[in-house]
Design an enzyme around this catalytic site. Sequence first.
Site, PDB file in Angstrom:
ATOM      1  N   SER A  11       1.041  -1.201  -0.403  1.00  0.00           N
ATOM      2  CA  SER A  11      -0.252  -0.297   0.126  1.00  0.00           C
ATOM      3  C   SER A  11       0.720   1.368   0.123  1.00  0.00           C
ATOM      4  CB  SER A  11      -1.055  -0.087   1.396  1.00  0.00           C
ATOM      5  OG  SER A  11      -1.132   1.548   1.830  1.00  0.00           O
ATOM      6  N   SER A  12       0.693   2.839  -0.351  1.00  0.00           N
ATOM      7  CA  SER A  12       1.131   3.495  -0.335  1.00  0.00           C
ATOM      8  C   SER A  12       0.877   3.741   0.667  1.00  0.00           C
ATOM      9  CB  SER A  12       0.910   4.313  -1.554  1.00  0.00           C
ATOM     10  OG  SER A  12      -0.727   5.102  -0.564  1.00  0.00           O
ATOM     11  N   CYS A  13       0.426   3.928   2.042  1.00  0.00           N
ATOM     12  CA  CYS A  13       0.709   3.782   3.319  1.00  0.00           C
ATOM     13  C   CYS A  13       2.028   3.731   3.942  1.00  0.00           C
ATOM     14  CB  CYS A  13      -0.129   4.220   4.114  1.00  0.00           C
ATOM     15  SG  CYS A  13      -0.445   2.659   4.693  1.00  0.00           S
TER      16      CYS A  13
ATOM     17  N   TYR B 172      -0.778  -0.414  10.323  1.00  0.00           N
ATOM     18  CA  TYR B 172      -0.975  -1.024   8.817  1.00  0.00           C
ATOM     19  C   TYR B 172      -0.108  -0.915   7.771  1.00  0.00           C
ATOM     20  CZ  TYR B 172      -3.527  -1.430   4.368  1.00  0.00           C
ATOM     21  OH  TYR B 172      -4.327  -1.717   2.959  1.00  0.00           O
TER      22      TYR B 172
ATOM     23  N   LYS C 248       2.505  -3.916   6.779  1.00  0.00           N
ATOM     24  CA  LYS C 248       2.425  -4.260   4.782  1.00  0.00           C
ATOM     25  C   LYS C 248       4.180  -4.277   4.784  1.00  0.00           C
ATOM     26  CE  LYS C 248      -0.586  -3.714   3.041  1.00  0.00           C
ATOM     27  NZ  LYS C 248      -1.982  -5.741   2.545  1.00  0.00           N
TER      28      LYS C 248
ATOM     29  N   HIS D 236     -13.148   4.483   3.181  1.00  0.00           N
ATOM     30  CA  HIS D 236     -11.895   5.381   2.523  1.00  0.00           C
ATOM     31  C   HIS D 236     -13.030   6.156   2.067  1.00  0.00           C
ATOM     32  CE1 HIS D 236      -9.177   1.379   2.559  1.00  0.00           C
ATOM     33  NE2 HIS D 236      -8.745   2.460   3.290  1.00  0.00           N
TER      34      HIS D 236
HETATM   35  N1  LIG Z   1      -8.988  -0.720  -0.990  1.00  0.00           N
HETATM   36  C1  LIG Z   1      -7.451  -0.217  -1.333  1.00  0.00           C
HETATM   37  O1  LIG Z   1      -7.216   1.433  -0.637  1.00  0.00           O
HETATM   38  C2  LIG Z   1      -6.081  -0.561  -0.648  1.00  0.00           C
HETATM   39  C3  LIG Z   1      -5.124   0.205  -1.109  1.00  0.00           C
HETATM   40  C4  LIG Z   1      -3.723  -0.143  -1.278  1.00  0.00           C
HETATM   41  C5  LIG Z   1      -4.050  -1.132  -1.032  1.00  0.00           C
HETATM   42  N2  LIG Z   1      -4.674  -2.136  -1.262  1.00  0.00           N
HETATM   43  C6  LIG Z   1      -4.350  -3.832  -0.094  1.00  0.00           C
HETATM   44  O2  LIG Z   1      -5.169  -4.294  -1.489  1.00  0.00           O
HETATM   45  C7  LIG Z   1      -5.336  -5.282  -0.689  1.00  0.00           C
HETATM   46  C8  LIG Z   1      -7.321  -5.760  -1.118  1.00  0.00           C
HETATM   47  O3  LIG Z   1      -7.746  -5.079  -0.597  1.00  0.00           O
HETATM   48  P1  LIG Z   1      -9.214  -4.340  -0.975  1.00  0.00           P
HETATM   49  O4  LIG Z   1      -9.452  -3.347  -0.606  1.00  0.00           O
HETATM   50  O5  LIG Z   1      -9.727  -5.542  -1.672  1.00  0.00           O
HETATM   51  O6  LIG Z   1      -9.754  -4.981   0.505  1.00  0.00           O
HETATM   52  P2  LIG Z   1     -10.882  -5.584   1.269  1.00  0.00           P
HETATM   53  O7  LIG Z   1     -12.321  -5.657   0.789  1.00  0.00           O
HETATM   54  O8  LIG Z   1     -11.049  -5.311   2.562  1.00  0.00           O
HETATM   55  O9  LIG Z   1     -10.741  -7.336   0.993  1.00  0.00           O
HETATM   56  C9  LIG Z   1     -10.334  -7.902   1.827  1.00  0.00           C
HETATM   57  C10 LIG Z   1      -9.982 -10.211   1.667  1.00  0.00           C
HETATM   58  O10 LIG Z   1      -9.375  -9.653   2.568  1.00  0.00           O
HETATM   59  C11 LIG Z   1     -10.004 -10.816   3.762  1.00  0.00           C
HETATM   60  N3  LIG Z   1      -9.251 -11.693   5.159  1.00  0.00           N
HETATM   61  C12 LIG Z   1      -9.382 -10.546   6.302  1.00  0.00           C
HETATM   62  N4  LIG Z   1      -8.921 -10.412   7.189  1.00  0.00           N
HETATM   63  C13 LIG Z   1      -8.598 -11.481   6.898  1.00  0.00           C
HETATM   64  C14 LIG Z   1      -7.997 -13.041   7.210  1.00  0.00           C
HETATM   65  N5  LIG Z   1      -7.704 -13.363   8.596  1.00  0.00           N
HETATM   66  N6  LIG Z   1      -7.825 -14.321   6.692  1.00  0.00           N
HETATM   67  C15 LIG Z   1      -8.369 -14.492   5.576  1.00  0.00           C
HETATM   68  N7  LIG Z   1      -9.486 -13.624   4.810  1.00  0.00           N
HETATM   69  C16 LIG Z   1      -8.945 -12.564   5.546  1.00  0.00           C
HETATM   70  C17 LIG Z   1     -11.528 -10.133   3.732  1.00  0.00           C
HETATM   71  O11 LIG Z   1     -12.214 -10.954   4.544  1.00  0.00           O
HETATM   72  P3  LIG Z   1     -13.969 -10.792   5.057  1.00  0.00           P
HETATM   73  O12 LIG Z   1     -14.761  -9.682   4.133  1.00  0.00           O
HETATM   74  O13 LIG Z   1     -14.395 -11.675   5.479  1.00  0.00           O
HETATM   75  O14 LIG Z   1     -13.384  -9.573   6.218  1.00  0.00           O
HETATM   76  C18 LIG Z   1     -11.471  -9.725   2.696  1.00  0.00           C
HETATM   77  O15 LIG Z   1     -12.493 -10.470   1.197  1.00  0.00           O
HETATM   78  C19 LIG Z   1      -5.109  -5.820   0.557  1.00  0.00           C
HETATM   79  O16 LIG Z   1      -4.379  -6.101   0.519  1.00  0.00           O
HETATM   80  C20 LIG Z   1      -5.131  -4.044   0.906  1.00  0.00           C
HETATM   81  O17 LIG Z   1      -4.059  -4.334   1.623  1.00  0.00           O
HETATM   82  C21 LIG Z   1      -6.452  -1.622  -0.847  1.00  0.00           C
END
Ligand SMILES: NC(=O)c1ccc[n+]([C@@H]2O[C@H](COP(=O)([O-])OP(=O)(O)OC[C@H]3O[C@@H](n4cnc5c(N)ncnc54)[C@H](OP(=O)(O)O)[C@@H]3O)[C@@H](O)[C@H]2O)c1
Length: 306
Positions: free
Chosen positions: A104-106, A132, A136, A175
């Site tokens: 993540s960019s953070c 967080y 990462k 967000h």
């Molecule tokens: N969203 C952003 O703006 C953003 C920006 C930069 C990077 N990212 C990174 O991109 C990736 C995907 O993000 P996203 O936005 O798609 O996130 P998301 O919609 O919150 O999806 C995260 C997934 O991880 C699952 N998860 C969480 N804890 C878990 C555990 N203990 N065991 C198994 N599965 C687990 C969640 O399941 P449940 O829903 O059942 O909890 C969910 O399906 C992440 O690594 C995030 O850090 C996101």
Amino acid sequence: MKLLITGAHGMAGQSLTQKLKQLNDIRLLTPTKQALNLLDQQAINHYLRAEQPEMIIHLAARVGGIQANIANPVAFLTDNILINTHLLTGALSHKIKNLLFIGSSCMYPKDREILSESDMLTGLLEPTNEGYALAKISGASLCKYINLQYGFAYKTIIPCNLYGPYDNFHPTQSHLIPGLIRKLHEARQMNKNEVVIWGNGDARREFMYVDDLTNFIMLAIQRINVLPQSINVGLGYDYTIKEYYQMAAKIIGFQGEFVYDKNQPTGMQKKLLNISLAKNLGWQAQSSLEYGLKKTYDYFLSLPTC
Ligand SMILES: NC(=O)c1ccc[n+]([C@@H]2O[C@H](COP(=O)([O-])OP(=O)(O)OC[C@H]3O[C@@H](n4cnc5c(N)ncnc54)[C@H](OP(=O)(O)O)[C@@H]3O)[C@@H](O)[C@H]2O)c1
């Protein structure tokens, strides 16, 4: 190829699996959190032994907006450290040689406006999501160490902020983009004349439509061996928070005023990824802000709770 996607039912996971399902030569493993909780190392080892994937796309994380991070820094640090450490060491011990980790960019220092891969670990982090970010950084470092020590291809993709269908529209845990969509939609429904924006609206943010990230992941799956150890994936340009509100207001049909609450935290003034390495691979984000926001609002309207 047998490919495991963690977090397959989240926002990025839904977009990625839709694309991968169209390929004949990929066998997808997409366990839910209930089927494979990554906080449970034994469950991971059992799963990897039984399924033996050839590659892992590790999307799962505890993800949340600024308020959620401020309210619960302990869980944002510990859950994410445990999830990453369990999965990466499990993959290592089962000799899975290819893994894409999503950063993540953070992860970058808070005092830089343009963020390059070489800026990692060269300054202090933004305090509002430090836990967080530390998790990462440790995950990305572990990928690098595994490659150095064992010659595997564990690479880190560092996206800017994302938005799209399946985003989290919770009133306090979301967000910026899903949060402002909900606020503007409810304000229009209730005929409100104004909507409050945290800060002065001038902070700049880079939000990419999730399909653009998953297009990059599709390319990265094919070219994992030639990917740099860490690679930024973003728009390469940004908008002010006010501009995101204005574009969303146009799509949603909110015609009131914006009021600025300058006592609320907004985080960094500017965060923009240097995407030269991704461009060198021939990739660039394709979705306009208007297109992405329309798709995201359509999804929001389809939710039973909306
Ligand atoms: N969203 C952003 O703006 C953003 C920006 C930069 C990077 N990212 C990174 O991109 C990736 C995907 O993000 P996203 O936005 O798609 O996130 P998301 O919609 O919150 O999806 C995260 C997934 O991880 C699952 N998860 C969480 N804890 C878990 C555990 N203990 N065991 C198994 N599965 C687990 C969640 O399941 P449940 O829903 O059942 O909890 C969910 O399906 C992440 O690594 C995030 O850090 C996101």
